[in-house]
Design an enzyme around this catalytic site. Structure first.
Site, PDB file in Angstrom:
ATOM      1  CB  THR A   1       4.591  -4.132   2.937  1.00  0.00           C
ATOM      2  OG1 THR A   1       4.190  -3.661   1.638  1.00  0.00           O
ATOM      3  CG2 THR A   1       5.756  -5.091   2.805  1.00  0.00           C
TER       4      THR A   1
ATOM      5  CG  PHE B   1      -1.996   1.549   9.625  1.00  0.00           C
ATOM      6  CD1 PHE B   1      -3.098   2.363   9.845  1.00  0.00           C
ATOM      7  CD2 PHE B   1      -1.755   1.104   8.334  1.00  0.00           C
ATOM      8  CE1 PHE B   1      -3.937   2.745   8.796  1.00  0.00           C
ATOM      9  CE2 PHE B   1      -2.583   1.481   7.273  1.00  0.00           C
ATOM     10  CZ  PHE B   1      -3.680   2.304   7.512  1.00  0.00           C
ATOM     11  CG  ASN B   2       0.368  -2.770   7.596  1.00  0.00           C
ATOM     12  OD1 ASN B   2      -0.082  -1.741   7.100  1.00  0.00           O
ATOM     13  ND2 ASN B   2       1.621  -3.164   7.415  1.00  0.00           N
TER      14      ASN B   2
ATOM     15  CG  ASN C   1       0.476   3.403   4.183  1.00  0.00           C
ATOM     16  OD1 ASN C   1       0.236   3.288   5.372  1.00  0.00           O
ATOM     17  ND2 ASN C   1       1.497   2.801   3.599  1.00  0.00           N
TER      18      ASN C   1
ATOM     19  CG  ASP D   1      -0.234   0.027   2.556  1.00  0.00           C
ATOM     20  OD1 ASP D   1       0.961  -0.360   2.619  1.00  0.00           O
ATOM     21  OD2 ASP D   1      -0.839   0.469   3.546  1.00  0.00           O
TER      22      ASP D   1
ATOM     23  CG  ASP E   1       4.104   0.120   1.685  1.00  0.00           C
ATOM     24  OD1 ASP E   1       3.518  -0.953   1.794  1.00  0.00           O
ATOM     25  OD2 ASP E   1       3.912   1.073   2.468  1.00  0.00           O
TER      26      ASP E   1
ATOM     27  CG  HIS F   1       7.262   0.254   9.811  1.00  0.00           C
ATOM     28  ND1 HIS F   1       7.294   0.002  11.159  1.00  0.00           N
ATOM     29  CD2 HIS F   1       6.886   1.556   9.683  1.00  0.00           C
ATOM     30  CE1 HIS F   1       6.941   1.095  11.819  1.00  0.00           C
ATOM     31  NE2 HIS F   1       6.702   2.054  10.955  1.00  0.00           N
ATOM     32  CG  ASP F   2       5.937  -1.651   4.722  1.00  0.00           C
ATOM     33  OD1 ASP F   2       5.555  -2.200   5.765  1.00  0.00           O
ATOM     34  OD2 ASP F   2       5.265  -0.802   4.107  1.00  0.00           O
TER      35      ASP F   2
END
Ligand code: BDR
Ligand code: CA
Length: 305
Positions: free
Chosen positions: A119, A160-161, A35, A6, A11, A234-235
């Site tokens: 992700t 969040f995800n 996102n 996303d 990402d 993160h991703d």
């Protein structure tokens, strides 16, 4: 590898890392709302591929909202476009005329073993699992960025995800295929410093300049929330886990997802008790060699024009 994403600043770096590394054959990019709304995340994937000169990689749009039908996005973190802060090119290609489900299914039919890296919210992956259970054996592993053992980032309990689509996450966690989850405990270690962002810019290529701008934008909210001088990537940690090389340490735990709790909806319940009787099925990231990770990202950026 299929990257379901996303984009999203981190990402975008996950995508770049997958394309830069010779060990990975990126078959397709599938997009999901997260996102930003789906139209934006799809456009962002195409813009990043255009920047990287890789519009040969097919992009297919997937779910435009979570399984419960309620759109949840994160403009506070990624801006209204989902990828604010840099002058990315207009897309030089369009998404393919197939859904994410159709494109992913076609590759799973054609290949013996595909790793799915997810992700964003897990809506597309859950949709694939329920629509095509016959293709399950072709999924070598699902590696996802999401969840937390302890503190969340979107609520006190949830990352969040997972928060965006807990029902989908719960379905993925129980799918029976090998699973790895990179939670906030490991991705919050995977942070850029101010000097790392300067090093990105100093690479001197267009990709480095644009990614330095993107990361400086992404840094703002983390400075405000946590007082950090750079953003957690993160991703890209999920892609780094697939690459191996001992950068990331995981422990296998039982993980379940809270889909109902009033205060804890979207929480990943990671049972770290040594005496737990639940079956440990998820390789959960717990630490990362930050310096090596940043070196890997810089080397990956340097591969592109
Ligand atoms: C996750 O949420 C999004 O903001 C990022 O792209 C990442 O996938 C972190 O909680
Ligand atoms: Ca993401």
């Amino acid at each position: 590898m299929i990257l379901d994403c996303d984009p999203g600043h981190d990402d975008a770096l996950a995508l770049l890392l997958a394309l830069a590394r010779p060990e990975v054959r990126l078959l397709a990019v599938t997009t999901v709302s997260g996102n930003a709304p789906l139209e934006q995340t799809t456009r962002n994937a195409l813009r990043v591929l255009t920047l990287l000169g890789r519009t040969d990689v097919p992009v297919a749009a997937g779910a435009d909202r979570p399984l419960d039908g309620v759109l949840r996005i994160a403009p506070e973190v990624h801006g209204a476009s989902g990828l604010d802060g840099a002058d990315l090119p207009e897309p030089a290609a369009e998404a393919v005329d197939a859904s994410a489900l159709e494109l992913a299914s076609a590759f799973l039919e054609a290949e013996d073993a595909v790793t799915i890296v997810a992700t964003g919210p897990l809506t597309n992956v859950a949709g694939l699992l329920s629509a095509r259970p016959d293709l399950l054996p072709r999924i070598e592993a699902i590696v996802l960025m999401g969840g937390a053992i302890g503190e969340g980032n979107w609520t006190a309990s949830a990352e969040f995800n997972i928060w965006a689509d807990p029902q989908a996450a719960a379905a993925v966690m129980t799918c029976g295929r090998p699973l790895a989850m990179m939670p906030l405990e490991v991705t919050h270690q995977a942070r850029l410093s101010t000097a790392d962002m300067a090093a990105m810019e100093a690479l001197g290529n267009r990709t480095g300049l644009i990614f330095a701008d993107l990361m400086r934008y992404f840094a703002r909210v983390h400075a405000e929330w946590y007082g950090w001088d750079g953003p957690p990537i993160h991703d890209a940690v999920a892609v780094a886990h697939v690459l191996g090389g001992g950068l990331i340490t995981t422990r296998r735990y039982p993980v379940s997802v809270e889909v109902e709790g009033r205060h804890t909806r979207g929480r990943t319940v990671v049972d770290t008790r040594p005496f737990s009787s639940a079956e440990a099925t998820v390789d959960v990231g717990v630490s990362i060699d930050r310096e090596a990770f940043v070196r890997m990202l810089l080397q990956a950026i340097a591969v592109f024009p």
